[in-house]
Design an enzyme around this catalytic site. Structure first.
Site, PDB file in Angstrom:
ATOM      1  N   SER A 242     -13.397  -3.909   1.569  1.00  0.00           N
ATOM      2  CA  SER A 242     -14.286  -3.134   0.693  1.00  0.00           C
ATOM      3  C   SER A 242     -15.759  -3.365   1.007  1.00  0.00           C
ATOM      4  O   SER A 242     -16.572  -3.549   0.104  1.00  0.00           O
ATOM      5  CB  SER A 242     -14.002  -3.444  -0.781  1.00  0.00           C
ATOM      6  OG  SER A 242     -12.700  -3.064  -1.138  1.00  0.00           O
TER       7      SER A 242
ATOM      8  N   TYR B  59       0.846  -1.200   0.000  1.00  0.00           N
ATOM      9  CA  TYR B  59       0.000   0.000   0.000  1.00  0.00           C
ATOM     10  C   TYR B  59       0.881   1.249   0.000  1.00  0.00           C
ATOM     11  O   TYR B  59       1.395   1.674   1.031  1.00  0.00           O
ATOM     12  CB  TYR B  59      -0.923   0.012   1.219  1.00  0.00           C
ATOM     13  CG  TYR B  59      -1.955  -1.088   1.246  1.00  0.00           C
ATOM     14  CD1 TYR B  59      -2.234  -1.867   0.126  1.00  0.00           C
ATOM     15  CD2 TYR B  59      -2.675  -1.356   2.409  1.00  0.00           C
ATOM     16  CE1 TYR B  59      -3.178  -2.882   0.166  1.00  0.00           C
ATOM     17  CE2 TYR B  59      -3.637  -2.366   2.447  1.00  0.00           C
ATOM     18  CZ  TYR B  59      -3.871  -3.123   1.334  1.00  0.00           C
ATOM     19  OH  TYR B  59      -4.817  -4.122   1.375  1.00  0.00           O
TER      20      TYR B  59
ATOM     21  N   LEU C 273     -17.833  -1.270   1.838  1.00  0.00           N
ATOM     22  CA  LEU C 273     -18.602  -0.127   1.343  1.00  0.00           C
ATOM     23  C   LEU C 273     -18.447   0.024  -0.170  1.00  0.00           C
ATOM     24  O   LEU C 273     -18.641   1.111  -0.722  1.00  0.00           O
ATOM     25  CB  LEU C 273     -18.183   1.160   2.063  1.00  0.00           C
ATOM     26  CG  LEU C 273     -18.393   1.137   3.584  1.00  0.00           C
ATOM     27  CD1 LEU C 273     -17.949   2.444   4.211  1.00  0.00           C
ATOM     28  CD2 LEU C 273     -19.850   0.836   3.933  1.00  0.00           C
TER      29      LEU C 273
ATOM     30  N   ARG D 281     -16.018   0.061  -2.309  1.00  0.00           N
ATOM     31  CA  ARG D 281     -15.004   1.004  -2.788  1.00  0.00           C
ATOM     32  C   ARG D 281     -15.568   2.421  -2.919  1.00  0.00           C
ATOM     33  O   ARG D 281     -15.273   3.148  -3.873  1.00  0.00           O
ATOM     34  CB  ARG D 281     -14.404   0.534  -4.114  1.00  0.00           C
ATOM     35  CG  ARG D 281     -13.802  -0.870  -4.032  1.00  0.00           C
ATOM     36  CD  ARG D 281     -12.928  -1.191  -5.222  1.00  0.00           C
ATOM     37  NE  ARG D 281     -12.532  -2.595  -5.237  1.00  0.00           N
ATOM     38  CZ  ARG D 281     -11.555  -3.138  -4.501  1.00  0.00           C
ATOM     39  NH1 ARG D 281     -10.877  -2.375  -3.671  1.00  0.00           N
ATOM     40  NH2 ARG D 281     -11.269  -4.426  -4.587  1.00  0.00           N
TER      41      ARG D 281
END
Length: 324
Positions: A200, A56, A202, A204
């Site tokens: 994820s 990340y 939500l 994305r």
């Protein structure tokens, strides 16, 4: 904040975690101050479980979290991952040498001597699973990790891995618009006493407080995802608008309702929504209490399979175990 156990042999954590992918700038530019403000809001909300990865921002997310931990010194549960090598070409490395080296680098960036949970980010089918799990078991016995996890895998891989050495958690995408794990993986996790960590949850950002615009999702990651390209994007927005109306009629936050739905799928299910903004995190709570009637109504508004387009592009699906 409600607590849930991170696997039958793992620690108790907040029932909602924080996904820290966006701290690395993957969904748009950010600053360390903004990320630290988000982490402060997380702690104030009672969220104690942070999920990150070496890839990340190529270490940025872990470094940001490490500096926050050093300045705040609060007891949180940390999960990180390794095995994706960005390349080019992009490849998956589950070898013991790679996992150990990447874990050591993650520990240094995080400023800790161990992490509670260490995932293989993707499985390489060309590397024997017994050797991969053996390497993770060694790291656990050395005290560098509290336990291991698997990400984007099939129920059969979980069964095989867990038989070699108990797995703490499986992390796969799961939300109202990505429901493949219902076809066996969530059930297998429950049977084995493994936490199911839903990333994820939500969608994305599609199940956020404010509807997304097409120009907002041209960030390189979502922009290559079929669900965020036309005509799929407009179709998905229209379907989710019906869910927004459902939530509004009850005085509920859209993201809070979406998270409550994910949590209703089992006591072992732990969603980890992601954000880099404190104000977005605050929209997740409080969670509504969903009755059987509410769940049935949500199913009618957003039935399984409603989303137009696949959840990943073909280039992203190459390292994901598909079992249906």
């Amino acid at each position: 904040m409600q607590q849930r156990q991170l696997g039958r042999q793992g620690p108790m954590v907040s029932a909602i975690g924080l996904g820290a992918m966006s701290f690395g700038g993957i969904f748009g530019p950010t600053t360390e101050a903004e990320s630290h403000a988000c982490l402060d809001a997380m702690w104030d909300a009672g969220i104690t479980f942070i999920d990150t990865a070496n890839i990340y921002g190529m270490g940025v997310s872990e470094s940001v979290i490490g500096r926050w931990l050093a300045s705040r010194r609060v007891p949180v549960t940390i999960a990180t991952k390794a095995s994706i090598v960005s390349g080019p070409p992009r490849r998956i490395d589950n070898s013991a040498a790679h996992l150990r080296a990447e874990l050591d680098a993650s520990l240094k960036r995080l400023g800790v001597e161990r992490v509670d949970l260490f995932y293989i980010h993707r499985r390489n089918p060309d590397e024997p699973l017994a050797e991969v799990i053996g390497a993770l078991r060694d790291l656990e016995r050395e005290g560098k990790i509290g336990g291991y996890g698997l990400s984007e895998i099939s129920p059969e891989t979980l069964r095989e891995a867990h038989a070699i050495h108990p797995c703490l958690a499986v992390q796969n995408e799961y939300s109202l618009w990505s429901r493949q794990p219902e076809l066996g993986l969530i059930q297998e996790c429950a049977r084995l006493g493994v936490a199911f960590v839903a990333f994820s949850p939500l969608a994305r950002g599609m199940l956020g407080h404010v509807p997304l615009r097409l120009d907002q999702v041209q960030d390189g990651f979502r922009g290559a995802n079929p669900r965020f390209t036309e005509p799929n994007f407009s179709r998905n927005i229209a379907r989710i608008d019906s869910f927004r109306e459902f939530c509004s009629a009850r005085g509920w936050s859209v993201p809070a309702t979406a998270l409550a739905w994910v949590m209703s799928r089992g006591d072992h299910v732990i969603p980890i929504p992601g954000t880099r903004r404190a104000e977005r995190l605050r929209e997740w709570l409080p969670l509504p209490s969903l009755s059987a009637e509410d769940l049935a109504a949500i199913e009618a508004v957003l039935p399984a399979g409603f989303a137009a387009g696949d959840r990943y592009g073909d280039h992203q699906l190459q390292s994901i175990e598909r079992y249906c």
